[in-house]
Scaffold this active site. Structure first.
Site, short mmCIF file in Angstrom:
data_model
loop_
_atom_site.label_atom_id
_atom_site.label_comp_id
_atom_site.label_asym_id
_atom_site.label_seq_id
_atom_site.Cartn_x
_atom_site.Cartn_y
_atom_site.Cartn_z
N ALA A 287 0.80 -1.23 0.00
CA ALA A 287 0.00 0.00 0.00
C ALA A 287 0.83 1.27 0.00
O ALA A 287 0.27 2.36 0.04
CB ALA A 287 -0.93 0.00 1.21
N ARG B 279 2.76 2.43 -2.40
CA ARG B 279 2.92 3.09 -3.70
C ARG B 279 2.02 2.44 -4.74
O ARG B 279 1.36 1.43 -4.48
CB ARG B 279 4.38 3.01 -4.16
CG ARG B 279 4.89 1.59 -4.36
CD ARG B 279 6.32 1.57 -4.83
NE ARG B 279 6.80 0.23 -5.11
CZ ARG B 279 7.93 -0.06 -5.72
NH1 ARG B 279 8.72 0.92 -6.14
NH2 ARG B 279 8.30 -1.30 -5.93
N VAL C 229 5.11 -10.42 2.37
CA VAL C 229 4.34 -11.58 1.94
C VAL C 229 5.19 -12.83 1.78
O VAL C 229 4.65 -13.93 1.61
CB VAL C 229 3.58 -11.30 0.62
CG1 VAL C 229 2.65 -10.10 0.78
CG2 VAL C 229 4.53 -11.09 -0.55
N ASN D 282 -2.42 -7.04 -3.08
CA ASN D 282 -1.90 -6.18 -4.14
C ASN D 282 -0.39 -6.29 -4.33
O ASN D 282 0.11 -6.09 -5.44
CB ASN D 282 -2.26 -4.72 -3.83
CG ASN D 282 -1.49 -3.75 -4.68
OD1 ASN D 282 -1.74 -3.58 -5.88
ND2 ASN D 282 -0.49 -3.09 -4.08
N SER E 9 -3.59 -9.80 -13.47
CA SER E 9 -3.02 -9.12 -14.63
C SER E 9 -3.60 -9.70 -15.90
O SER E 9 -4.05 -10.86 -15.92
CB SER E 9 -1.50 -9.31 -14.64
OG SER E 9 -0.93 -8.85 -15.84
N TYR F 239 6.71 -13.77 -14.69
CA TYR F 239 5.58 -12.99 -14.18
C TYR F 239 4.26 -13.59 -14.67
O TYR F 239 3.31 -13.75 -13.89
CB TYR F 239 5.71 -11.55 -14.64
CG TYR F 239 4.65 -10.62 -14.11
CD1 TYR F 239 4.76 -10.08 -12.82
CD2 TYR F 239 3.56 -10.24 -14.88
CE1 TYR F 239 3.79 -9.21 -12.33
CE2 TYR F 239 2.59 -9.39 -14.39
CZ TYR F 239 2.71 -8.87 -13.12
OH TYR F 239 1.74 -8.01 -12.64
N ALA F 240 4.20 -13.92 -15.96
CA ALA F 240 2.98 -14.48 -16.53
C ALA F 240 2.62 -15.80 -15.87
O ALA F 240 1.45 -16.07 -15.57
CB ALA F 240 3.13 -14.65 -18.04
N ALA G 295 3.43 -16.81 -12.87
CA ALA G 295 2.99 -16.56 -11.50
C ALA G 295 1.58 -15.99 -11.46
O ALA G 295 0.76 -16.37 -10.60
CB ALA G 295 3.96 -15.61 -10.81
N LYS G 296 1.26 -15.09 -12.39
CA LYS G 296 -0.09 -14.51 -12.41
C LYS G 296 -1.13 -15.52 -12.89
O LYS G 296 -2.28 -15.50 -12.44
CB LYS G 296 -0.10 -13.25 -13.28
CG LYS G 296 0.59 -12.06 -12.63
CD LYS G 296 -0.07 -11.65 -11.32
CE LYS G 296 0.51 -10.37 -10.75
NZ LYS G 296 -0.15 -9.98 -9.49
#
Length: 228
Positions: A13, A15, A54, A76, A128, A141-142, A144-145
């Site tokens: 939270a 930024r 996290v 987030n 995402s 990243y892909a 993981a999302k």
């Protein structure tokens, strides 16, 4: 769920989108724990800074004890290292999974009984467009999302009998630090994305497609695996 008088924990939270989500929750009348690895970086008026990493189990347990009145969890916090799956560093791939998949899972596991004990509430997972679109250069990243999308669906079913709704937010590039290298005309306004997401939580919706790119990619999944 009603956001006025809700008690929200927003990870990451300090930024970007997380800061907008926290600010708008305050505006809607919620009490907000603004969680960050370094709570001293939280400079938003009206929130309660909360230390939460996290990837640190003890940090998560401590945060759940402190925010024992929570009724809404916003997962987030995230990271993007720009790592491909084959040529990239295995350590970077693991880091993306730790932060973007195992992190939200661990935080949700810790806060689900808290939210249930407070009469139920909600979880918002920030995902995402790359949950469905998997460019090679952002393979870690892909992946993981995509895993976090599966997590969201499974957890939604598991938590529904406990009075907890789960909303998925899918969005492309936003005008935040994470997308600093992307041309401005390709970025969504994070304040507008936050508004859409919180309205969906308030309405109990399972999913938010926050921009045109995301809506196009999601629709393309129904036609061909390669259409997007």
């Amino acid at each position: 769920m009603e956001l006025k008088n809700a008690v929200a924990v927003v990870t990451g939270a300090n930024r970007g989108l997380g800061r907008h989500l926290a600010a708008q929750l305050v505006e809607r009348g919620a009490k907000v724990y603004a969680a960050a690895r370094r709570p001293e970086t939280v400079d938003l008026p009206g929130v309660v800074p909360l230390r939460l990493d996290v990837t640190d189990a003890e940090s998560i347990r401590a945060a759940a004890r402190i925010a024992a009145d929570a009724t809404l969890l916003v997962n987030n916090a995230g990271i993007s290292t720009g790592t491909p799956l084959i040529a990239g560093s295995p350590d970077a791939v693991r880091l993306e999974m730790e932060v973007n998949f195992f992190g939200p899972l661990a935080v949700t596991r810790a806060f689900a009984p808290v939210i249930e004990s407070n009469g139920g509430g909600g979880v918002l997972n920030v995902l995402s467009v790359l949950s469905w679109l998997h460019p090679a250069g952002l393979g870690a990243y892909a992946a993981a999302k995509a895993a976090a999308w599966a997590l969201t669906g499974a957890v939604r079913e598991e938590l529904a009998p406990r009075g907890i709704t789960v909303t998925a937010l899918h969005v492309g590039y936003m005008d935040t630090d994470m997308a600093a290298g992307v041309p401005a005309d390709q970025k969504a306004n994070p304040a507008e994305v936050a508004t859409q997401a919180l309205s969906a939580v308030e309405g109990g919706l399972p999913e938010v497609l926050a921009d045109e790119t995301t809506r196009y990619v999601k629709q393309s999944l129904a036609t061909s695996p390669n259409a997007a």
